[in-house]
Design a protein around this motif. Structure first.
Motif, PDB file in Angstrom:
ATOM      1  N   SER A   1      -3.078   5.038  36.134  1.00 29.04           N
ATOM      2  CA  SER A   1      -3.657   5.470  34.856  1.00 29.04           C
ATOM      3  C   SER A   1      -5.174   5.521  34.948  1.00 29.04           C
ATOM      4  N   TYR A   2      -5.744   4.510  35.611  1.00 30.95           N
ATOM      5  CA  TYR A   2      -7.201   4.448  35.770  1.00 30.95           C
ATOM      6  C   TYR A   2      -7.712   5.664  36.547  1.00 30.95           C
ATOM      7  N   ASN A   3      -7.104   5.949  37.692  1.00 23.53           N
ATOM      8  CA  ASN A   3      -7.564   7.059  38.536  1.00 23.53           C
ATOM      9  C   ASN A   3      -7.360   8.416  37.865  1.00 23.53           C
ATOM     10  N   SER A   4      -6.293   8.522  37.097  1.00 18.26           N
ATOM     11  CA  SER A   4      -6.052   9.769  36.357  1.00 18.26           C
ATOM     12  C   SER A   4      -7.145   9.983  35.306  1.00 18.26           C
ATOM     13  N   GLY A   5      -7.507   8.899  34.618  1.00 20.89           N
ATOM     14  CA  GLY A   5      -8.574   8.980  33.629  1.00 20.89           C
ATOM     15  C   GLY A   5      -9.915   9.283  34.271  1.00 20.89           C
ATOM     16  N   LEU A   6     -10.110   8.775  35.482  1.00 25.28           N
ATOM     17  CA  LEU A   6     -11.359   8.996  36.217  1.00 25.28           C
ATOM     18  C   LEU A   6     -11.534  10.485  36.536  1.00 25.28           C
ATOM     19  N   ILE A   7     -10.462  11.120  36.981  1.00 30.37           N
ATOM     20  CA  ILE A   7     -10.506  12.559  37.294  1.00 30.37           C
ATOM     21  C   ILE A   7     -10.746  13.377  36.019  1.00 30.37           C
ATOM     22  N   ASP A   8     -10.109  12.966  34.938  1.00 29.50           N
ATOM     23  CA  ASP A   8     -10.309  13.663  33.670  1.00 29.50           C
ATOM     24  C   ASP A   8     -11.776  13.603  33.229  1.00 29.50           C
ATOM     25  N   SER A   9     -12.386  12.431  33.396  1.00 33.38           N
ATOM     26  CA  SER A   9     -13.791  12.268  33.013  1.00 33.38           C
ATOM     27  C   SER A   9     -14.693  13.122  33.896  1.00 33.38           C
ATOM     28  N   LEU A  10     -14.376  13.167  35.211  1.00 30.85           N
ATOM     29  CA  LEU A  10     -15.163  13.994  36.137  1.00 30.85           C
ATOM     30  C   LEU A  10     -15.070  15.468  35.742  1.00 30.85           C
ATOM     31  N   ASN A  11     -13.867  15.925  35.485  1.00 28.99           N
ATOM     32  CA  ASN A  11     -13.677  17.339  35.102  1.00 28.99           C
ATOM     33  C   ASN A  11     -14.419  17.671  33.810  1.00 28.99           C
ATOM     34  N   GLU A  12     -14.408  16.740  32.871  1.00 26.87           N
ATOM     35  CA  GLU A  12     -15.095  16.956  31.603  1.00 26.87           C
ATOM     36  C   GLU A  12     -16.604  17.073  31.818  1.00 26.87           C
ATOM     37  N   ASP A  13     -17.154  16.170  32.659  1.00 21.06           N
ATOM     38  CA  ASP A  13     -18.597  16.200  32.930  1.00 21.06           C
ATOM     39  C   ASP A  13     -18.996  17.460  33.680  1.00 21.06           C
ATOM     40  N   GLN A  14     -18.144  17.906  34.598  1.00 15.48           N
ATOM     41  CA  GLN A  14     -18.431  19.139  35.333  1.00 15.48           C
ATOM     42  C   GLN A  14     -18.426  20.343  34.390  1.00 15.48           C
ATOM     43  N   GLY A  15     -17.580  20.279  33.372  1.00 12.93           N
ATOM     44  CA  GLY A  15     -17.563  21.339  32.366  1.00 12.93           C
ATOM     45  C   GLY A  15     -18.876  21.373  31.595  1.00 12.93           C
ATOM     46  N   TYR A  16     -19.386  20.179  31.265  1.00 20.24           N
ATOM     47  CA  TYR A  16     -20.678  20.111  30.571  1.00 20.24           C
ATOM     48  C   TYR A  16     -21.789  20.678  31.454  1.00 20.24           C
ATOM     49  N   ALA A  17     -21.757  20.324  32.754  1.00 18.84           N
ATOM     50  CA  ALA A  17     -22.789  20.786  33.683  1.00 18.84           C
ATOM     51  C   ALA A  17     -22.761  22.306  33.821  1.00 18.84           C
ATOM     52  N   ASN A  18     -21.568  22.842  33.908  1.00 15.93           N
ATOM     53  CA  ASN A  18     -21.433  24.305  34.037  1.00 15.93           C
ATOM     54  C   ASN A  18     -21.867  25.035  32.774  1.00 15.93           C
TER      55      ASN A  18
END
Length: 213
Positions: free
Chosen positions: A103-120
């Motif tokens: 669950s932790y690692n899945s949430g970690l990837i979700d947070s990364l994807n969200e931040d990359q969306g903000y950066a883009n």
């Protein structure tokens, strides 16, 4: 001892009774067998037992005092132990079950994807996320795999990316419902593909040592 306390109480009662009888006889002007000498002896015994009671406290008092001191010592020891064994992010993550870690690692990837969306979308404060391909925690620590563009960064910029990954990991611990210091960081290893290119330092987890290209 308890016996001295009891004798002290009894001798005081006797002294009070004798004094009462002596005063009553004097008031009624009748002859009394209670002389000043007897009163002196009674007072002397009371003073003696009172002194012994002070010198030798009752066992109950000693036990209460001992119990209080023991309780205070345990409390102090517990407090000291608690403060010296502060929980780190590594401690929390290492204690996760397989289900919790998934669950932790899945949430970690979700947070990364969200931040990359903000950066883009032009939010520069999230730009460091674009150099991270994926990340997750395992028995080896936080494993961060970077993109090919990462190699073009200087050491300071690489460190910023490593620290960004650590902040994502820290934030995810909090999202899991666990408390951890903002300064706490997991042991971190940086990979490009299968090659390890850097890792956090033991002396300071926010600093990194980078392998020579």
């Amino acid at each position: 001892m308890a016996i001295f306390s009891m004798l002290c109480s009894l001798s005081l009662i006797v002294l009070i009774i004798l004094l009462f009888l002596w005063f009553r006889a004097r008031r009624n002007k009748t002859e009394s067998k209670i002389t000043g000498k007897i009163l002196g002896y009674a007072a002397g015994f009371w003073i003696l037992f009172l002194a012994l009671t002070v010198i030798f406290p009752t066992s109950d008092s000693n036990e209460a005092s001992s119990s209080s001191e023991s309780s205070s010592s345990i409390s102090s020891s517990s407090s000291s132990s608690s403060s010296s064994q502060s929980t780190t992010e590594n401690d929390i993550l290492a204690g996760y079950s397989a289900k919790e870690l998934k669950s932790y690692n899945s949430g970690l990837i979700d947070s990364l994807n969200e931040d990359q969306g903000y950066a883009n979308n032009g939010k520069k404060e999230y730009n460091a996320s674009l150099y991270i391909d994926t990340l997750g925690y395992s028995s080896r620590g936080l494993i961060v795999k970077v993109t090919s563009e990462f190699a073009s960064l200087d050491k300071d910029s690489k460190t910023v990316v490593g620290q960004y990954a650590q902040k994502l990991a820290n934030a995810q611990v909090v999202l899991q419902g666990d408390n951890v210091s903002e300064e706490s960081t997991p042991t971190t290893q940086i990979y490009y593909g299968a090659k390890k290119i850097g890792h956090s330092k033991l002396t300071n987890g926010t600093e990194f040592k980078w392998e020579k290209a």
